[in-house]
Design a protein around this motif. Structure first.
Motif, PDB file in Angstrom:
ATOM      1  N   ALA A  74     -39.995 -12.346   9.737  1.00  0.00           N
ATOM      2  CA  ALA A  74     -40.661 -11.063   9.499  1.00  0.00           C
ATOM      3  C   ALA A  74     -40.883 -10.320  10.813  1.00  0.00           C
ATOM      4  O   ALA A  74     -40.766  -9.088  10.868  1.00  0.00           O
ATOM      5  CB  ALA A  74     -41.980 -11.275   8.776  1.00  0.00           C
ATOM      6  N   LYS A  83     -39.561  -4.023   6.804  1.00  0.00           N
ATOM      7  CA  LYS A  83     -40.827  -4.631   6.414  1.00  0.00           C
ATOM      8  C   LYS A  83     -40.576  -5.721   5.388  1.00  0.00           C
ATOM      9  O   LYS A  83     -40.147  -5.445   4.269  1.00  0.00           O
ATOM     10  CB  LYS A  83     -41.769  -3.567   5.838  1.00  0.00           C
ATOM     11  CG  LYS A  83     -43.189  -4.048   5.622  1.00  0.00           C
ATOM     12  CD  LYS A  83     -44.084  -2.885   5.220  1.00  0.00           C
ATOM     13  CE  LYS A  83     -45.538  -3.323   5.101  1.00  0.00           C
ATOM     14  NZ  LYS A  83     -46.413  -2.182   4.733  1.00  0.00           N
ATOM     15  N   ARG A  85     -42.279  -8.485   3.121  1.00  0.00           N
ATOM     16  CA  ARG A  85     -43.556  -8.912   2.532  1.00  0.00           C
ATOM     17  C   ARG A  85     -43.317 -10.176   1.702  1.00  0.00           C
ATOM     18  O   ARG A  85     -43.156 -10.106   0.486  1.00  0.00           O
ATOM     19  CB  ARG A  85     -44.123  -7.790   1.666  1.00  0.00           C
ATOM     20  CG  ARG A  85     -44.609  -6.577   2.439  1.00  0.00           C
ATOM     21  CD  ARG A  85     -45.893  -6.884   3.208  1.00  0.00           C
ATOM     22  NE  ARG A  85     -46.927  -7.416   2.336  1.00  0.00           N
ATOM     23  CZ  ARG A  85     -47.792  -6.655   1.654  1.00  0.00           C
ATOM     24  NH1 ARG A  85     -47.721  -5.343   1.739  1.00  0.00           N
ATOM     25  NH2 ARG A  85     -48.714  -7.215   0.883  1.00  0.00           N
ATOM     26  N   ASP A  87     -45.333 -12.348   0.977  1.00  0.00           N
ATOM     27  CA  ASP A  87     -46.462 -12.610   0.079  1.00  0.00           C
ATOM     28  C   ASP A  87     -46.296 -11.917  -1.265  1.00  0.00           C
ATOM     29  O   ASP A  87     -46.967 -12.273  -2.238  1.00  0.00           O
ATOM     30  CB  ASP A  87     -47.770 -12.158   0.737  1.00  0.00           C
ATOM     31  CG  ASP A  87     -47.754 -10.670   1.099  1.00  0.00           C
ATOM     32  OD1 ASP A  87     -46.738 -10.198   1.642  1.00  0.00           O
ATOM     33  OD2 ASP A  87     -48.747  -9.980   0.829  1.00  0.00           O
ATOM     34  N   ARG A  88     -45.376 -10.967  -1.355  1.00  0.00           N
ATOM     35  CA  ARG A  88     -45.152 -10.244  -2.604  1.00  0.00           C
ATOM     36  C   ARG A  88     -43.833 -10.636  -3.271  1.00  0.00           C
ATOM     37  O   ARG A  88     -43.625 -10.345  -4.455  1.00  0.00           O
ATOM     38  CB  ARG A  88     -45.130  -8.734  -2.344  1.00  0.00           C
ATOM     39  CG  ARG A  88     -46.390  -8.188  -1.704  1.00  0.00           C
ATOM     40  CD  ARG A  88     -46.283  -6.692  -1.472  1.00  0.00           C
ATOM     41  NE  ARG A  88     -46.229  -5.954  -2.734  1.00  0.00           N
ATOM     42  CZ  ARG A  88     -46.046  -4.647  -2.830  1.00  0.00           C
ATOM     43  NH1 ARG A  88     -45.874  -3.936  -1.725  1.00  0.00           N
ATOM     44  NH2 ARG A  88     -46.027  -4.047  -3.998  1.00  0.00           N
ATOM     45  N   THR A 123     -39.787  -5.939   0.083  1.00  0.00           N
ATOM     46  CA  THR A 123     -40.873  -4.997   0.367  1.00  0.00           C
ATOM     47  C   THR A 123     -41.683  -4.649  -0.880  1.00  0.00           C
ATOM     48  O   THR A 123     -42.916  -4.625  -0.837  1.00  0.00           O
ATOM     49  CB  THR A 123     -40.310  -3.702   0.990  1.00  0.00           C
ATOM     50  OG1 THR A 123     -39.533  -4.037   2.142  1.00  0.00           O
ATOM     51  CG2 THR A 123     -41.443  -2.768   1.402  1.00  0.00           C
TER      52      THR A 123
END
Length: 220
Positions: A74, A83, A85, A87-88, A123
């Motif tokens: 990242a 970007k 993410r 966590d998503r 993202t």
């Protein structure tokens, strides 16, 4: 010049490599045809909505190991303006996503479709294995999903295996010269220029000799 990039839309290094290749082509300024080829990191994966971090922790041995891995990539991506993410992100089987990229290629929109799928996964936290999600993404890019293309994806995946590709991204220039990994933009530009030079030399070597004069002698 033709450049094929073998990648998977759930591979973070492929996202970085995809971005860098298109930057390199702009800097190179010569004519380049980019073809996006499928590769599946997990061909047996199931799109069940499982968070990617959970799947990675199960595969690589715990949260601490995964946090270190994802944090590193990242950080690299952020330097390129991307970007990620994690966590998503949602774990997904990518076969149908690759099929959409192939369909988009028929209209010259495979780069846009690939980029949208990368952003959707890394993202936006979208499931790129979910049919409804894929339909929405295809519509955004202007791709009509006719349901075709599965055979082409299977053929391309088989070709990747025949070529011995085991890791991605991999860049194949003129079906002869390969560069693996998310190389820096400058390295990719240098590769484009080197392949151009080698290809020109090969073309010159194939041109048959004609009538002419040797040093000091000329038969007329």
């Amino acid at each position: 010049m033709k450049v094929e990039i073998f990648s998977d839309v759930v591979c973070p290094w492929c996202y970085i490599g995809h971005h860098r290749l298109h930057q390199a082509v702009r800097l190179y300024e010569g004519p380049v045809e980019i073809a996006h080829r499928p590769f599946q990191l997990d061909p047996d994966g199931v799109s069940s909505g499982e968070p990617l971090l959970s799947a990675l922790e199960r595969k690589f041995g715990g949260a601490a190991q995964v946090a270190q891995m994802t944090g590193h990539v990242a950080g690299v991506a952020a330097q390129d303006g991307l970007k990620l993410r994690f966590d998503r992100a949602i774990a997904a089987n990518t076969f149908e996503a690759h099929r959409l990229i192939g369909l988009a290629g028929r209209a010259g929109r495979d780069a846009d479709m690939t980029d949208r799928l990368f952003r959707a996964h890394f993202t936006d936290g979208l499931d790129v294995g979910d049919p409804a999600t894929l339909a929405t993404l295809a519509a955004e890019v202007g791709v009509e999903d006719t349901g075709e293309g599965a055979g082409e994806v299977r053929a391309d995946l088989a070709r990747a295996r025949e070529l011995g590709i085991r890791a991605v991204p991999l860049f194949l220039f003129e079906e002869k010269f390969a560069v693996s990994g998310a190389q820096p933009v400058e390295t990719l530009v240098a590769a484009l220029r080197e392949v151009e030079q080698r290809t020109a030399q090969e073309r010159a070597a194939r041109v048959p000799g004609g009538d002419g004069c040797d040093d000091g002698a000329c038969a007329v």
